[in-house]
Write an enzyme that holds these catalytic residues in place. Structure first.
Site, PDB file in Angstrom:
ATOM      1  N   SER A 228      39.839  36.152  53.225  1.00 14.78           N
ATOM      2  CA  SER A 228      40.594  37.235  52.584  1.00 14.78           C
ATOM      3  C   SER A 228      39.849  37.789  51.375  1.00 14.78           C
ATOM      4  CB  SER A 228      41.960  36.720  52.136  1.00 14.78           C
ATOM      5  OG  SER A 228      42.673  36.161  53.213  1.00 14.78           O
TER       6      SER A 228
HETATM    7  N1  SAH Z   1      42.693  31.404  53.709  1.00 13.57           N
HETATM    8  C1  SAH Z   1      41.542  31.719  54.530  1.00 13.57           C
HETATM    9  C2  SAH Z   1      41.761  32.978  55.326  1.00 13.57           C
HETATM   10  C3  SAH Z   1      41.589  32.728  56.779  1.00 13.57           C
HETATM   11  S1  SAH Z   1      42.084  33.983  57.891  1.00 13.57           S
HETATM   12  C4  SAH Z   1      40.287  31.762  53.685  1.00 13.57           C
HETATM   13  O1  SAH Z   1      40.404  31.643  52.475  1.00 13.57           O
HETATM   14  O2  SAH Z   1      39.197  31.847  54.247  1.00 13.57           O
HETATM   15  C5  SAH Z   1      43.490  33.227  58.640  1.00 13.57           C
HETATM   16  C6  SAH Z   1      43.275  32.002  59.455  1.00 13.57           C
HETATM   17  O3  SAH Z   1      44.531  31.665  60.048  1.00 13.57           O
HETATM   18  C7  SAH Z   1      42.298  32.119  60.625  1.00 13.57           C
HETATM   19  O4  SAH Z   1      41.265  31.200  60.455  1.00 13.57           O
HETATM   20  C8  SAH Z   1      43.152  31.784  61.865  1.00 13.57           C
HETATM   21  O5  SAH Z   1      42.448  31.022  62.845  1.00 13.57           O
HETATM   22  C9  SAH Z   1      44.280  30.979  61.251  1.00 13.57           C
HETATM   23  N2  SAH Z   1      45.519  30.907  62.009  1.00 13.57           N
HETATM   24  C10 SAH Z   1      46.154  31.878  62.733  1.00 13.57           C
HETATM   25  N3  SAH Z   1      47.303  31.393  63.249  1.00 13.57           N
HETATM   26  C11 SAH Z   1      47.402  30.091  62.853  1.00 13.57           C
HETATM   27  C12 SAH Z   1      48.374  29.051  63.055  1.00 13.57           C
HETATM   28  N4  SAH Z   1      49.478  29.228  63.784  1.00 13.57           N
HETATM   29  N5  SAH Z   1      48.134  27.857  62.492  1.00 13.57           N
HETATM   30  C13 SAH Z   1      47.023  27.631  61.754  1.00 13.57           C
HETATM   31  N6  SAH Z   1      46.084  28.561  61.532  1.00 13.57           N
HETATM   32  C14 SAH Z   1      46.274  29.779  62.064  1.00 13.57           C
END
Ligand code: SAH
Length: 217
Positions: A62
């Site tokens: 993000s």
């Molecule tokens: N907080 C992260 C942002 C990652 S983007 C950072 O700082 O880099 C969001 C993430 O959510 C992705 O990696 C995706 O694979 C994950 N995601 C989507 N649905 C999910 C679920 N039901 N449970 C766990 N992770 C999930």
């Protein structure tokens, strides 16, 4: 040599403080976490840019402002235990770990979780546990949580999160089923168990895929 410390300070003043982020716990956490360690090697020079960056598996880290906005809205305190849904790179989990007592971070992609776990370990974030699974189910064995934050957008607040949230706990998540353009919301659980929702603004996140989120079929 790139002066990442200077880029980080600049990011905090120009992207966070200038836009109204005022929680010193969050600002100081954002001043400490080396974001360049959480991005792909080819993105290091752009680590502090004012936008999200691509990770592997079609996921994104993000934008710094969105991480700060989410964590500020979660009103974290040093005593808190946080559930972070969507570990991705592990960056938001690291920022949160600078503030709270313990972070459970859950990621559905095992490979992303593995990379995040390694970076967090190398940087000494021993209070973060990265687990692989469907975060829409919460994480019952470590509940209740003081706060739950999500970096992926679903149609509604997953019911297990409300159950696993402590009284006076906070949920911050993007709600919406459109690929682009969802609403970041904050939900507060009052002591009677009722949920009060507030809208924080328009955002764009990757989909929250899971049993209480968006179907992957
Ligand atoms: N907080 C992260 C942002 C990652 S983007 C950072 O700082 O880099 C969001 C993430 O959510 C992705 O990696 C995706 O694979 C994950 N995601 C989507 N649905 C999910 C679920 N039901 N449970 C766990 N992770 C999930």
């Amino acid at each position: 040599m790139v002066d990442f410390r200077m880029l980080r300070e600049q990011m905090v003043s120009e992207q966070l403080v200038a836009r109204g982020v005022a929680d010193d716990l969050v600002l100081n956490a954002m001043r400490r976490v080396p974001r360049e360690e959480f991005v792909r090697p080819s993105s290091r020079m752009n680590a502090y840019d004012d936008h999200p960056l691509q990770l592997d598996h079609g996921q994104t880290i993000s934008q710094p402002y969105i991480v700060a906005l989410t964590l500020e809205a979660a009103a974290l305190t040093p005593e808190d235990v946080l559930l972070d849904v969507g570990t991705g790179s592990g960056y938001a989990a690291a920022v949160a770990a600078e503030v709270v007592r313990r972070v459970i971070s859950i990621e559905r992609h095992a490979a992303l979780a593995e990379t995040a776990r390694a970076v967090l370990k190398r940087l000494g974030y021993s209070t973060v546990d990265v687990v692989v699974g469907d975060g829409t189910l919460g994480y019952p064995s470590e509940a209740p949580f003081d706060a739950i934050v999500a970096a992926a957008a679903g149609p509604k607040i997953p019911a297990p999160w409300v159950e696993q949230l402590r009284a006076n706990g906070r949920i911050v998540m993007p709600v919406g089923e459109q690929r682009f353009g969802q609403t970041l919301i904050r939900a507060l659980k009052d002591p009677s168990g009722a949920i009060r929702r507030q809208t924080l603004g328009a955002v764009t996140f990757v989909p929250l895929i899971g049993e209480h989120g968006i179907s992957d079929r």
